[in-house]
Scaffold this active site. Sequence first.
Site, PDB file in Angstrom:
ATOM      1  CB  ALA A   1      -0.870  -0.012   1.248  1.00  0.00           C
TER       2      ALA A   1
ATOM      3  N   GLY B   1       0.641  -5.210   0.871  1.00  0.00           N
ATOM      4  CA  GLY B   1      -0.526  -5.444   0.017  1.00  0.00           C
ATOM      5  C   GLY B   1      -0.173  -6.236  -1.237  1.00  0.00           C
TER       6      GLY B   1
ATOM      7  CD  GLU C   1      -2.270  -7.804   3.276  1.00  0.00           C
ATOM      8  OE1 GLU C   1      -2.001  -6.637   2.929  1.00  0.00           O
ATOM      9  OE2 GLU C   1      -2.985  -8.059   4.250  1.00  0.00           O
TER      10      GLU C   1
END
Length: 734
Positions: free
Chosen positions: A68, A116, A119
């Site tokens: 992110a 992220g 993920e």
Amino acid sequence: MYTGENIGITVSDNGIAELTFDVQNSRVNIFNAQTVDELSRAIEFLESQSNIKGLLIGSAKAAFIAGADINEFAPIFSQGPDKILELLQKSNSNFNRIESLPFPVVAAINGFALGGGCEMVLACDYRMVSEDLRIGLPETRLGIIPGWGGTVRLPRIAGIETAVEWIASGKEYSATQALKVGVVDGVTSVNQLNSSAMDVLQQCIDNKLPYLSRRQQKQSPLRHNDIEKNMAFMTCKAMVGAQAGQHYPAPLTAVTVIEKAADLHRDKALLIESEAFVEMAQTQAALSLSGIFVNDQQLMKKAKQLAKEANSSISKAAVLGAGIMGGGVAYQSALKNIPIKLKDVQQAGLDLGLSEANKLLNKRVKRGRLDSENIGEVLNRIEPSLEYSGFDKVDIVVEAVVEKSEVKTAVLKEVEEKIHPEAILTSNTSTISIDFLAQSLQRPENFCGMHFFNPVHAMPLVEVIRGDKTSDNAIATTVAYAVALGKKAIVVKDCPGFLVNRVLFPYFAGFSLLLCDGVSFERIDKVMEKWGWPMGPAHLLDVVGLDTAVHASGVMADGFPERMPRENSSVIQALLDAQRLGQKNQKGFYDYGTDKKGKPTKTVSDEALEIIQLHRNDDNTEENRCSEEEIVFRMMIPMATELSRCLEENIVDNVAEADMALLYGLGFPPFRGGVFRWIDDIGIECFCSMAEQFQHLGESYRTTDTMKQLRNTGASYYSSSFTQSNDGGDLYVN
Ligand code: COA
């Protein structure tokens, strides 16, 4: 075909879709708000197509996705739980939809897959990676927890043990490490990555690989034995909690989330994760640690830009004086592949310098950070010398002789005659004015300060000190050398103590006053360590050396007599008079020694207590009346007001650099983010009213003009114009 600014999708005739990340205006792919939105639209496109048989996700850059966008954290986190949840829900919905696409999804992962980025690939069915991969979930290092399904999918893919280790440590792992624990499915060369990933995708399409059962597994509760699970979580929570400490709640919270969500279906588990994320995102640690990332990036960008502006690059350096600092500079330079001449006036000094370097290299070998056969190669880059021969070939010199102005002046004058006229001369002085030292030089424009911190190999900061006559090229070259040494360079203006020592000594003065008021140094150390400092002020003074401290405080007293009183009659001077020099002779505030097993010991010194007793203002029992909070404020206010003055006088360029200097130079507690971040956290109003309470203690307890302005306007340091580069203009607060 789908074309966004940061994401593109092509679909081939045989029904293979390729989604490629290529985030514009950024060297690495990151999930900024725009990319997250684009991913939603890209998935909509994929969902709407009936001819797609399989999807390959990859990157057009040398790295996959670095997570992110950390720059967006503070603005979003400060808007409260609803906004934070919005951030989580968008990506969670994206990743869940990827996991439900009516065809298999394979990720081709190169370079970095962090946060992220990691993920997202966990939501894919298979993960093929290139050898250069660094993968991990570093969120806990930023004070938060993975919020886009990391705590849910990783344990379901690789087991609880791996998930706890990866998430609580926040470490990055190599391709082979990730393969070993089953986080990724195959490793290939960078060149073969796409074709290997395509091959796996085809196998899924042909039903040769069970991608649907993998999806099922990621959505179901974890399979485990209850008793074993409870035992495992109990042990690892105790360990993770103890390692992280009370100021860093994220690692333990992440483990608790994994535990709580273990028995739940993916969607319920994601809710538990989101709830905990929201809580963590609002902690001081999250704001500070993500702020440190942003500040550090700014700092490095500026340093690298400055380094580019240097007239010439550095291929050879020299250091004068083979003591602790000079030896440290020689070691660091050699380690970083820059040959260096190490000059001293005594052979014994040179031998000591080299043997210290040897010791440090052996430590690196033990830690697996260097091959033993490379020790000789590194040491060969240090050229010991008792003469100036070859000094005409060096690009930069660091003077690190004894901290006496007459010696430094003479040595600098001498070496200036031996070096090339274009070469840059620097001094590692910690207390002597750069303008003063420049007076004896013929080319003061080629001279500046290069202040390393002890121990050189471990402390990240280098203060680059600009004197009145220092040229831009001298600064740029010195910054370039500091960057090449792997250091964080911060350019500051010349003044007594420069930046870091200038703010450290008022803190020590605050300590002396507390001692005189009867508060024990052991208690002060404990309180300040609990507050987050790696060591309390008494211990720190012992490490610095009480002789050095008294000398430096004399310089500060000359420079700022109104705020920094002479230490002549102080407790520290009295300890010094009793030959208590600190760790260097094992006698300071504490007595130092070793126990039966050879482990270092540190015990409160009775002699030190007696000396301090004589210096108490009276025999009052102020200690009983001084709360922990008061101790903290009495210590921190003088440091903070002085730092604020440095900002006002343009000694340091901006708030971020000031905070980072204390973090990198003094080990200021990272979860507090720096002095200014701390003031913003407690609020300027609170800080000023505490300062008012202690004004009777002296000028250092008086708030500065900026503080008054911030108080009047209700603004904070990080929202004020001081966040930006200071151009020396009028004081202005937004
Ligand atoms: N958010 C915002 N910017 C990021 C970023 C992130 N997560 N990761 C990298 N960047 C930016 C850097 O600011 C830098 O920007 P610039 O080109 O404007 O200078 C650029 O990407 C390259 O990063 P840099 O650190 O200079 O390159 P590197 O090769 O030395 O390191 C990384 C690359 C990815 C290892 C490092 O940037 C990093 O650790 N990033 C943070 C990863 C992370 O914590 N992700 C989880 C977020 S929850």
